[in-house]
Design an enzyme around this catalytic site. Structure first.
Site, PDB file in Angstrom:
ATOM      1  N   GLY A  43     -81.157  15.553 -24.950  1.00 37.11           N
ATOM      2  CA  GLY A  43     -80.085  15.512 -23.995  1.00 37.11           C
ATOM      3  C   GLY A  43     -79.087  16.435 -24.435  1.00 37.11           C
ATOM      4  O   GLY A  43     -79.280  17.315 -24.956  1.00 37.11           O
ATOM      5  N   ASN A  44     -77.869  15.986 -24.119  1.00 38.53           N
ATOM      6  CA  ASN A  44     -76.668  17.023 -24.208  1.00 38.53           C
ATOM      7  C   ASN A  44     -75.278  16.119 -24.448  1.00 38.53           C
ATOM      8  O   ASN A  44     -75.392  14.869 -24.316  1.00 38.53           O
ATOM      9  CB  ASN A  44     -76.522  18.090 -23.414  1.00 38.53           C
ATOM     10  CG  ASN A  44     -76.398  17.463 -21.924  1.00 38.53           C
ATOM     11  OD1 ASN A  44     -75.372  16.884 -21.532  1.00 38.53           O
ATOM     12  ND2 ASN A  44     -77.246  17.666 -20.933  1.00 38.53           N
ATOM     13  N   HIS A  45     -74.275  17.045 -24.887  1.00 38.30           N
ATOM     14  CA  HIS A  45     -72.836  16.267 -25.033  1.00 38.30           C
ATOM     15  C   HIS A  45     -72.107  15.685 -23.875  1.00 38.30           C
ATOM     16  O   HIS A  45     -70.996  15.456 -23.979  1.00 38.30           O
ATOM     17  CB  HIS A  45     -72.124  17.015 -25.970  1.00 38.30           C
ATOM     18  CG  HIS A  45     -72.744  17.402 -27.135  1.00 38.30           C
ATOM     19  ND1 HIS A  45     -72.972  16.403 -28.301  1.00 38.30           N
ATOM     20  CD2 HIS A  45     -73.144  18.580 -27.924  1.00 38.30           C
ATOM     21  CE1 HIS A  45     -73.590  16.605 -29.413  1.00 38.30           C
ATOM     22  NE2 HIS A  45     -73.547  17.935 -29.269  1.00 38.30           N
ATOM     23  N   SER A  46     -72.692  16.008 -22.518  1.00 39.55           N
ATOM     24  CA  SER A  46     -72.142  15.673 -21.381  1.00 39.55           C
ATOM     25  C   SER A  46     -71.284  14.156 -21.473  1.00 39.55           C
ATOM     26  O   SER A  46     -71.934  13.351 -21.902  1.00 39.55           O
ATOM     27  CB  SER A  46     -72.748  15.834 -20.141  1.00 39.55           C
ATOM     28  OG  SER A  46     -71.963  15.330 -19.040  1.00 39.55           O
ATOM     29  N   ALA A  88     -74.845  17.163 -16.171  1.00 36.57           N
ATOM     30  CA  ALA A  88     -75.457  18.419 -17.209  1.00 36.57           C
ATOM     31  C   ALA A  88     -76.736  17.916 -17.114  1.00 36.57           C
ATOM     32  O   ALA A  88     -77.121  17.388 -18.279  1.00 36.57           O
ATOM     33  CB  ALA A  88     -74.651  18.257 -18.461  1.00 36.57           C
TER      34      ALA A  88
END
Ligand code: CTP
Length: 404
Positions: free
Chosen positions: A212-215, A280
């Site tokens: 995943g990512n920090h969005s 994102a």
């Protein structure tokens, strides 16, 4: 859905025979989904009963400063009423009420509320023709217009006195239509269907882990909420985020993976006027998801990856009537990469932001963007709250709609 849906409307009724038409005004507004609070002067009660109006509006009708039907009188707070309303309509506005409104007299609840109201005020005069054309009355009407109130002029026809002439209150349907078109003019995205994606996507590795990512989704939610407030019909397709609240008029579709986000976008794409892709999206996903949790005893796992579908590029290829806006979060050379993505993904516009700018990007409540379009000069904005950034982006979108 009517533009008057969810609007809070104060209906001020003063003493004129035209008050008999006000149940119809209340009924039309309620039917359009508005909440209507009636305030009547005492003399209006001779022409229409509070019971009729409270039945139609499903709210108590107010007319005095206090509710003294029990020993402890309750104050009807005109200031709170004035702040509560999205709009006030004084209909019928008798010569007497008009004169008091024009001179800031406040000897009844309707007038005190009018003076306290911060919202736009419409007034629809109704009186006999000679009263109507009297210079003192004309002057009062002009004064009210000069004070920023919106005049719904009386029409000509047969009057209660038996005379013919100007002084009839405008018909309820026309009054309601005037109010609707006012809100439409204040809702520049009214009638537009806008899809917005937000947040990250999670690509599962096994039942407990993901890529995943920090969005945070804040930018996408801000866009969706501002677009809804501007009258658009908004579908928000959101990956997993926490702490964001969608406006009640936003339809929220929750997804987890890039594949699900693509499917949700394709579901609505045909009927969408514009799609803004703030999500994102993970660029890679595990080639296979393990069915069971990967155990550490099995040693350091190598996870083969494969690219996810580029959602925006896919939509760019299918583009017909839609306007397509992308986001690009870069760490260097932001404008150059933004220009490339604009062309490669067949976009109408791209919002470029750079992690190199303090206060921009993931997790912040602010953002600093540039807006790029193929045939236009880049527009650079200073650091702003994400809500204001959303309004800037939607302004570009409005211009795109207008240019078509
Ligand atoms: N995007 C998308 N689908 C993907 C990846 C990105 O729709 N699989 C969209 C993003 O939502 C964004 C735009 O494409 O609106 C640009 O995303 P970005 O991550 O900046 O660019 P990429 O095309 O992924 O290229 P790179 O990561 O190499 O910068």
């Amino acid at each position: 859905m009517s533009i008057l849906h969810d609007k809070r409307i104060l209906l001020g009724i003063s003493g004129s025979i035209a008050a008999y038409k006000t149940p119809n005004i209340a009924r039309l507004l309620v039917k359009a989904g508005a909440t209507v609070q009636v305030i009547m002067t005492d003399s209006a009660k001779g022409f229409v009963t509070p019971l009729t109006l409270s039945t139609l509006t499903n709210r108590e009708v107010l007319s005095s400063f206090t509710q003294d039907d029990n020993d402890n009188a309750v104050w009807n707070n005109h200031v709170a009423l004035g702040l509560w309303a999205d709009v006030m309509l004084v209909a019928p506005a008798s010569a007497n009420t008009l004169a008091k409104m024009a001179t800031a007299a406040a000897d009844n609840l309707l007038l005190a509320t009018y003076l306290s109201a911060k919202c736009p005020v419409f007034f629809a005069p109704a009186m006999d023709l000679d009263m109507h054309k009297h210079p003192a009355n004309k002057k009062n009407i002009e004064q009210l217009i000069a004070n920023g109130n919106m005049h719904i002029p009386a029409t000509s026809g047969s009057l209660a006195s038996g005379l013919e002439g100007e002084g009839r209150m405008e018909e309820p349907e026309q009054i309601v239509a005037r109010m609707a078109s006012y809100f439409e003019s204040k809702s520049p995205l009214s009638g537009k269907k806008i899809t917005i994606t937000a947040g990250p996507t999670y690509e599962p590795i096994d039942p407990v882990r993901f890529i995943g990512n920090h969005s945070s989704g804040k930018m996408g939610y801000a866009l969706a909420n501002v677009a809804a407030k501007q009258g658009a019909e908004v579908t928000l397709i959101s990956g997993p985020t926490a702490g964001n609240k969608a406006h009640p008029n936003v339809s929220l579709v929750s997804v987890t993976t890039a594949q699900q986000m693509l499917a949700a976008c394709l579901d609505v794409y045909e009927k969408t006027d514009a799609l803004i892709m703030t999500a994102a999206v993970a660029d890679f996903k595990p080639a296979e998801k393990a069915n069971q949790k990967i155990k550490k005893q099995e040693g350091v796992a190598t996870i083969p990856l494969e690219p996810t579908t580029d959602i925006l590029k896919t939509l760019g290829k299918k583009k017909q009537h839609q306007r397509l806006i992308g986001f690009a979060l870069e760490t260097q050379d932001a404008l150059r990469y933004g220009q490339q993505k604009l062309a490669q993904k067949n976009l109408d516009g791209i919002v470029v932001n750079s992690l190199a700018d303090a206060g921009a990007g993931f997790g912040h409540d602010t953002n600093k963007i540039s807006f790029l379009q193929a045939d236009k000069e880049a527009v650079h904005y200073p650091l702003k709250p994400k809500e204001d950034v959303a309004a800037d982006v939607l302004n570009h979108l409005k211009n795109m709609f207008d240019e078509r």
